[in-house]
Scaffold this motif. Structure first.
Motif, mmCIF file in Angstrom:
data_model
loop_
_atom_site.group_PDB
_atom_site.id
_atom_site.type_symbol
_atom_site.label_atom_id
_atom_site.label_comp_id
_atom_site.label_asym_id
_atom_site.label_seq_id
_atom_site.Cartn_x
_atom_site.Cartn_y
_atom_site.Cartn_z
ATOM 1 N N ASN C 21 0.823 -1.201 0.000
ATOM 2 C CA ASN C 21 0.000 0.000 0.000
ATOM 3 C C ASN C 21 0.861 1.256 0.000
ATOM 4 N N THR C 23 -0.370 4.635 0.374
ATOM 5 C CA THR C 23 -1.681 5.228 0.621
ATOM 6 C C THR C 23 -1.555 6.456 1.502
ATOM 7 N N ASN C 24 -2.672 7.047 1.864
ATOM 8 C CA ASN C 24 -2.601 8.316 2.588
ATOM 9 C C ASN C 24 -2.510 8.124 4.096
ATOM 10 N N THR C 31 -6.756 0.883 6.961
ATOM 11 C CA THR C 31 -6.522 0.080 5.768
ATOM 12 C C THR C 31 -5.787 -1.200 6.133
ATOM 13 N N ASN C 64 -2.886 5.120 -3.679
ATOM 14 C CA ASN C 64 -3.957 6.002 -3.184
ATOM 15 C C ASN C 64 -3.333 7.369 -2.956
ATOM 16 N N ASP C 93 -6.565 4.525 -6.563
ATOM 17 C CA ASP C 93 -7.635 5.218 -5.831
ATOM 18 C C ASP C 93 -7.324 6.714 -5.925
ATOM 19 N N CYS C 196 -11.156 3.950 0.850
ATOM 20 C CA CYS C 196 -9.742 3.558 0.781
ATOM 21 C C CYS C 196 -9.564 2.094 1.189
ATOM 22 N N SER C 199 -10.610 -0.045 -1.687
ATOM 23 C CA SER C 199 -9.569 -0.142 -2.716
ATOM 24 C C SER C 199 -8.509 -1.159 -2.317
ATOM 25 N N ALA C 200 -8.116 -1.130 -1.051
ATOM 26 C CA ALA C 200 -7.080 -2.057 -0.585
ATOM 27 C C ALA C 200 -7.580 -3.499 -0.651
#
Lengths: 264, 264, 264
Positions: C21, C23-24, C31, C64, C93, C196, C199-200
């Motif tokens: 990941n 991601t944010n 997540t 993401n 994402d 999110c 998406s994961a």
């Protein structure tokens, strides 16, 4: 006053303002969830390539320096400048003020940009006054809210900010106004970032209420009352974090009015 | 032993040591909350401009490389050097050791700085020994705690660190000491970052207890017992995360003593 | 279809794929926990010094862009390139697509790398089509899923991606396939990052299922059904976050089959 504050709380849920948060890594998730639960819409963004654009599309800005570094500090300063340029309210949460000289240096630059509202605990407020060379007594890491009133008044005068000293008693100071709120629960200090959530919710109210003293008061009243109710049903800090988010979402007028404790 | 460990747990709640965490983004919130629940006070800070100042005001340091990058790695190394200079304990949590050559390179540099305590799972401990060119067998990603004992002993000898291999059984190794703890629950592996919380709580005990073997043992005993009790009341990993924080906060002497399972 | 989706859900729990990941910051913890609860194993890593190595050891990648910046964007692009080189699935994402020109610029670069799957809300999907100069109508921030179907079809054609428009109705579009899922609950919009997490989890299914349309459908069905069941037992968004993680972990075949609502 109770009724005005409750009307503001309802107004927030109906307005869903977009709040731009430049905040610390520790609390981002809870801050976003607290904003959503209270009725606002959170954006977290910090890239220098888009920071001014983000300020432009949001209705208020939170600058929380908890996990600042050289890159993020520049983003914070640029965002605050842009907010001023556009006449949008921005809230400073000076986490750890006084802890290091680097932190104080960044705080000094942010204070020069005259935050609309400053929310911090008593020690941090005292550190802010010191950083700004205002004639106040030294920082006391165990200071209570009322010990920081002198420093808060100096900040209010110097930077034209509304100042909120949060603690067992929350004290909100405007130009010629003062309000004390006596809600909350000691267990709240065992959950990280509830002060940060309070700052973000303050921004949400500031986005929709012209009078920033009232906006800050509504935010602190909402957090204090919800935290107090949530703590009563919590076996520990894990439960409290969950119950607080639920209560921010489902608090009723009756709960709010009967629990609110406004001080002298 | 049970009584000594419980005294340490009480001592932590009464001491409220300040713990500096340079840790990964995934676990920052839970790590801060676990420290607060157990009785410590967390600081998260990573800026190169203040990293030495933060080490100076805290009583112990956690270096967790989970989401490391080039900037953060430098902060970790500088912080560990400063901790050594000041004689303060620091804990290495080598998340993902062995996964990439970059990660191994940073780990090698951190190991040279002789962590006071190393806490990791069996595979990571075996990877650490390999990174340090110690004469151990290869990394096994499904290794159990007892398979990593040889590697852990080599690390203990080479770096004068207390080493904790965490897993179904937690094994703590000092210079001439060894303790096995058999608490915990399989559901704990379904919550992210409980190992990271264990490392942070280890730092909290190391801040206040001279004997680092006992400090590590107290931390792992507290996490294992609280996790085990919390899991019994949990429908899944979401509940477990909450119940664990509550239990770290409200565990009683009787609960601790009756649940603690010390191995051979 | 219900039975195939449930088999995929069981397959995920038995496979435990490793998911990388990028991601944010806001959602990393949730997540990771959602992936663990559903049966996958999460890795969060972003350092340019190890990004290709991490893609190499994982079975699928999530990109993401929620809290992107200049450094992270480069990591995202390099990771997507590596995934393509290795023939591994990667999910885009595009959080906040259309919000700033910088965000659109990065999205354009990522789209050129032809994501295996794109998952976003209706407004973001419409913004993606616009960024790619596809002949679609303008972005509508309050768009519903069915208003974005035209844009999604264009994306599917242009980039050979499976596209999922998530919202009150989730619509999944493949080359010549379309599925509507009508699960979920309005309270889910009050918890940050559930998109999110979706998406994961999509990446987790894509890692183990050859047919990416079915993989995306299984992920959205699992999230929608679990969210709907969890919301029924939740007093607010705090409870929902916890109950959703529990349900992702303990959902039964009967619960899944009886709640699943497949549309036209």
């Amino acid at each position: 006053m109770e009724n005005i504050l409750w009307q503001h709380i309802q107004h927030l849920k109906n307005s869903v303002p977009l709040i731009h948060n430049i905040t610390n890594y520790v609390v981002m998730n809870n801050t976003a969830n607290a904003l959503l639960a209270a009725g606002a819409s959170p954006i977290m963004a910090h890239a220098q390539s888009e920071i001014e654009d983000m300020v432009t599309i949001c209705q208020a800005l939170v600058v929380n320096i908890g996990t600042l570094d050289e890159y993020w500090s520049m983003s914070m300063i640029n965002a605050a400048k842009k907010a001023n340029e556009l006449g949008k309210p921005w809230i400073l949460d000076p986490v750890g003020a006084g802890a290091t000289s680097y932190r104080n240096e960044i705080i000094a630059k942010l204070l020069e940009l005259k935050p609309t509202i400053i929310r911090a605990n008593a020690s941090e407020i005292m550190a802010l006054a010191k950083v700004s060379n205002l004639p106040t007594k030294g920082v006391d890491s165990t200071a209570k809210s009322n010990e920081a009133i002198e420093a808060a008044k100096l900040l209010t005068k110097e930077f034209a900010s509304v100042v909120c000293i949060s603690g067992e008693t929350d004290i909100i100071l405007g130009k010629d106004q003062k309000l004390s709120l006596k809600n909350g629960n000691a267990l709240m200090a065992k959950v990280t970032g509830l002060g940060c959530s309070a700052s973000a919710i303050t921004a949400a109210f500031a986005a929709i209420i012209e009078d920033k003293f009232e906006a800050t008061s509504a935010a602190m009243a909402l957090m204090g009352v919800c935290g107090e109710i949530a703590a009563k049903n919590s076996a520990g800090p894990g439960s409290l974090q969950l119950n607080l988010l639920d209560k921010l979402y489902n608090i009723t007028e009756n709960e709010f009015i009967t629990h609110l404790k406004i001080g002298e």
